[in-house]
Write a protein that holds these residues in place. Structure first.
Motif, PDB file in Angstrom:
ATOM      1  N   SER A  74      -6.511  -3.028  42.036  1.00 20.20           N
ATOM      2  CA  SER A  74      -5.084  -2.764  42.214  1.00 20.20           C
ATOM      3  C   SER A  74      -4.322  -3.181  40.968  1.00 20.20           C
ATOM      4  O   SER A  74      -3.201  -2.747  40.750  1.00 20.20           O
ATOM      5  N   GLY A  75      -4.930  -4.026  40.158  1.00 21.70           N
ATOM      6  CA  GLY A  75      -4.357  -4.375  38.871  1.00 21.70           C
ATOM      7  C   GLY A  75      -3.214  -5.357  38.951  1.00 21.70           C
ATOM      8  O   GLY A  75      -2.982  -5.996  39.971  1.00 21.70           O
ATOM      9  N   ILE A  76      -2.486  -5.422  37.872  1.00 16.97           N
ATOM     10  CA  ILE A  76      -1.421  -6.406  37.745  1.00 16.97           C
ATOM     11  C   ILE A  76      -0.235  -6.051  38.636  1.00 16.97           C
ATOM     12  O   ILE A  76       0.280  -6.878  39.361  1.00 16.97           O
ATOM     13  N   ARG A  77       0.177  -4.813  38.590  1.00 15.92           N
ATOM     14  CA  ARG A  77       1.334  -4.401  39.375  1.00 15.92           C
ATOM     15  C   ARG A  77       0.956  -3.494  40.529  1.00 15.92           C
ATOM     16  O   ARG A  77       1.760  -2.718  41.003  1.00 15.92           O
ATOM     17  N   GLY A  78      -0.266  -3.609  40.972  1.00 14.40           N
ATOM     18  CA  GLY A  78      -0.747  -2.734  42.033  1.00 14.40           C
ATOM     19  C   GLY A  78      -0.081  -2.993  43.370  1.00 14.40           C
ATOM     20  O   GLY A  78       0.594  -4.000  43.562  1.00 14.40           O
ATOM     21  N   PRO A  79      -0.284  -2.090  44.307  1.00 12.01           N
ATOM     22  CA  PRO A  79       0.339  -2.264  45.624  1.00 12.01           C
ATOM     23  C   PRO A  79      -0.283  -3.432  46.385  1.00 12.01           C
ATOM     24  O   PRO A  79      -1.492  -3.570  46.452  1.00 12.01           O
ATOM     25  N   MET A  80       0.564  -4.273  46.942  1.00 17.17           N
ATOM     26  CA  MET A  80       0.092  -5.431  47.704  1.00 17.17           C
ATOM     27  C   MET A  80      -0.345  -5.050  49.109  1.00 17.17           C
ATOM     28  O   MET A  80      -1.062  -5.800  49.740  1.00 17.17           O
ATOM     29  N   TRP A  81       0.055  -3.908  49.605  1.00 14.43           N
ATOM     30  CA  TRP A  81      -0.272  -3.530  50.964  1.00 14.43           C
ATOM     31  C   TRP A  81      -1.768  -3.290  51.129  1.00 14.43           C
ATOM     32  O   TRP A  81      -2.276  -3.340  52.242  1.00 14.43           O
ATOM     33  N   LEU A  82      -2.494  -3.063  50.043  1.00 14.27           N
ATOM     34  CA  LEU A  82      -3.939  -2.853  50.150  1.00 14.27           C
ATOM     35  C   LEU A  82      -4.649  -4.084  50.715  1.00 14.27           C
ATOM     36  O   LEU A  82      -5.547  -3.953  51.544  1.00 14.27           O
ATOM     37  N   ILE A  83      -4.252  -5.266  50.279  1.00 14.01           N
ATOM     38  CA  ILE A  83      -4.914  -6.473  50.769  1.00 14.01           C
ATOM     39  C   ILE A  83      -4.564  -6.720  52.231  1.00 14.01           C
ATOM     40  O   ILE A  83      -5.400  -7.170  53.012  1.00 14.01           O
TER      41      ILE A  83
END
Length: 138
Positions: free
Chosen positions: A67-76
């Motif tokens: 998801s990277g540095i600014r990736g979406p947090m909803w994945l976790i």
């Protein structure tokens, strides 16, 4: 002003040290969690608990990394809910370990994000002194 060779040498050693210091907090939390699991979980459920911890670390670490540095947090959050749902559907030793996946996933996600930050900083050559890359310093 220092030349690019000195700047790269100093930046590389500092980045590596900072990276290991950033990983120290999740690593300590993981060790504490493993100690609690070893002390609380019955002996017959020890192997399933190790599997839950290992799979949780790998999957959430991969989510944090990709998801990277600014990736979406909803994945976790989706991953944690999927792990919870899956473990609650399984029989007794697995069902009792459903709540273990929450701290394990948080720790793995933090480690994956730290690795993604380290990789990004290495690739883009961010200087510790002023935040400028090598090609912007010149």
């Amino acid at each position: 002003m220092m030349n690019k060779h000195e700047s790269a040498r100093r930046r590389g050693s500092g980045e590596s040290r900072d990276f290991w210091l950033q990983l120290l907090i999740p690593a300590v939390l993981l060790v504490l969690l493993l100690i609690v699991i070893a002390g609380v979980v019955p002996r017959e459920a020890l192997v399933p608990s190790i599997v839950v911890v290992a799979v949780g670390l790998l999957t959430s670490g991969a989510v944090g990394f990709f998801s990277g540095i600014r990736g979406p947090m909803w994945l976790i959050y989706g991953l944690i809910l999927a792990e919870l749902g899956l473990l609650l559907l399984f029989p007794a030793p697995w069902r009792g370990l459903a709540l273990v996946c929450i701290p394990v996933s948080a720790i793995g996600f933090a480690i994956g994000k730290d690795v993604a930050y380290f990789r990004y900083n290495r690739r883009h050559g961010v200087s510790e002194s002023n935040g400028l890359s090598d090609h912007q310093e010149a």
